[in-house]
Design a protein around this motif. Structure first.
Motif, short mmCIF file in Angstrom:
data_model
loop_
_atom_site.label_atom_id
_atom_site.label_comp_id
_atom_site.label_asym_id
_atom_site.label_seq_id
_atom_site.Cartn_x
_atom_site.Cartn_y
_atom_site.Cartn_z
N LEU A 180 51.70 45.68 40.42
CA LEU A 180 51.15 45.55 38.85
C LEU A 180 50.01 44.01 38.93
CD1 LEU A 180 51.14 44.50 35.93
CD2 LEU A 180 52.69 43.47 35.59
N PHE A 181 50.26 43.35 40.26
CA PHE A 181 49.50 42.27 40.96
C PHE A 181 47.76 42.72 41.37
CE2 PHE A 181 48.30 40.25 44.29
CZ PHE A 181 47.65 38.94 44.34
N PHE A 182 48.65 44.06 41.94
CA PHE A 182 47.12 44.53 42.86
C PHE A 182 46.29 45.16 41.31
CE2 PHE A 182 49.63 44.20 46.53
CZ PHE A 182 48.08 43.65 47.72
N LEU A 183 46.92 45.70 40.82
CA LEU A 183 46.15 46.11 40.03
C LEU A 183 45.74 45.00 38.81
CD1 LEU A 183 45.56 48.45 37.21
CD2 LEU A 183 47.44 47.89 35.99
N ILE A 184 46.15 43.99 38.45
CA ILE A 184 45.18 43.21 38.00
C ILE A 184 44.29 42.60 39.15
CG2 ILE A 184 46.32 40.93 37.45
CD1 ILE A 184 48.60 41.16 36.25
N VAL A 185 44.57 42.13 40.20
CA VAL A 185 43.33 41.32 41.15
C VAL A 185 42.05 42.71 41.19
CG1 VAL A 185 43.02 40.80 43.33
CG2 VAL A 185 45.10 39.95 42.32
N THR A 186 42.50 43.68 40.94
CA THR A 186 41.40 44.31 41.27
C THR A 186 40.67 44.58 39.96
OG1 THR A 186 42.79 46.22 42.23
CG2 THR A 186 41.06 47.37 41.04
N ILE A 187 41.48 44.67 38.92
CA ILE A 187 40.80 44.21 37.36
C ILE A 187 39.61 42.81 37.61
CG2 ILE A 187 40.82 44.10 34.88
CD1 ILE A 187 43.03 46.14 35.17
N GLY A 188 40.27 42.32 37.94
CA GLY A 188 39.70 41.01 38.20
C GLY A 188 38.12 40.91 38.84
N MET A 189 38.73 41.69 40.13
CA MET A 189 37.19 41.76 41.10
C MET A 189 36.30 42.68 40.50
SD MET A 189 39.06 41.89 44.78
CE MET A 189 37.98 41.81 45.39
N ALA A 190 36.93 43.69 39.43
CA ALA A 190 35.55 44.94 39.17
C ALA A 190 34.53 43.59 38.51
CB ALA A 190 36.31 45.68 38.33
N VAL A 191 35.80 43.17 37.18
CA VAL A 191 34.71 42.56 36.33
C VAL A 191 33.42 41.85 36.67
CG1 VAL A 191 35.51 40.66 34.15
CG2 VAL A 191 36.65 42.75 34.69
N GLU A 192 34.32 40.81 37.55
CA GLU A 192 33.45 39.46 38.72
C GLU A 192 32.71 39.80 39.06
OE1 GLU A 192 33.56 36.25 38.52
OE2 GLU A 192 34.73 35.98 36.62
N THR A 193 32.17 41.65 39.39
CA THR A 193 31.47 42.12 40.35
C THR A 193 30.67 43.27 39.01
OG1 THR A 193 33.18 43.24 42.24
CG2 THR A 193 30.85 44.81 41.74
N VAL A 194 30.68 43.10 38.18
CA VAL A 194 30.21 43.77 37.11
C VAL A 194 29.27 42.07 36.42
CG1 VAL A 194 29.83 44.46 34.69
CG2 VAL A 194 31.43 45.69 36.57
N ARG A 195 29.94 41.46 36.77
CA ARG A 195 29.62 40.56 36.06
C ARG A 195 28.23 39.63 37.34
NH1 ARG A 195 33.32 35.77 34.31
NH2 ARG A 195 31.97 34.39 34.26
N ALA A 196 28.20 39.74 38.37
CA ALA A 196 27.53 39.06 39.41
C ALA A 196 26.12 40.47 39.09
CB ALA A 196 28.47 39.24 40.79
#
Length: 63
Positions: free
Chosen positions: A44-60
């Motif tokens: 669950l922790f790695f899923l949340i971190v992965t989703i967070g990183m994906a969102v930040e990448t798209v935003r960048a």
């Protein structure tokens, strides 16, 4: 790992643990099952971190 039967966990090691006395098997079992987080919590922790990183990448890229 906490929910898996110890026989399954011990069979993952090459040769298993059948050569050890039961007291040693129990010590090893306790060592590997007494973690702060279980496997599900790590997933669950790695899923949340992965989703967070994906969102930040798209935003960048959109910025």
């Amino acid at each position: 790992m906490k929910k898996a039967p110890f026989s399954v966990i011990s069979s993952m090691w090459k040769g298993g643990l059948s050569h050890l006395p039961l007291s040693e098997q129990n010590k090893i079992k306790d060592r590997y099952t007494s973690s702060i987080f279980g496997v599900f919590q790590f997933q669950l922790f790695f899923l949340i971190v992965t989703i967070g990183m994906a969102v930040e990448t798209v935003r960048a890229f959109l910025a």
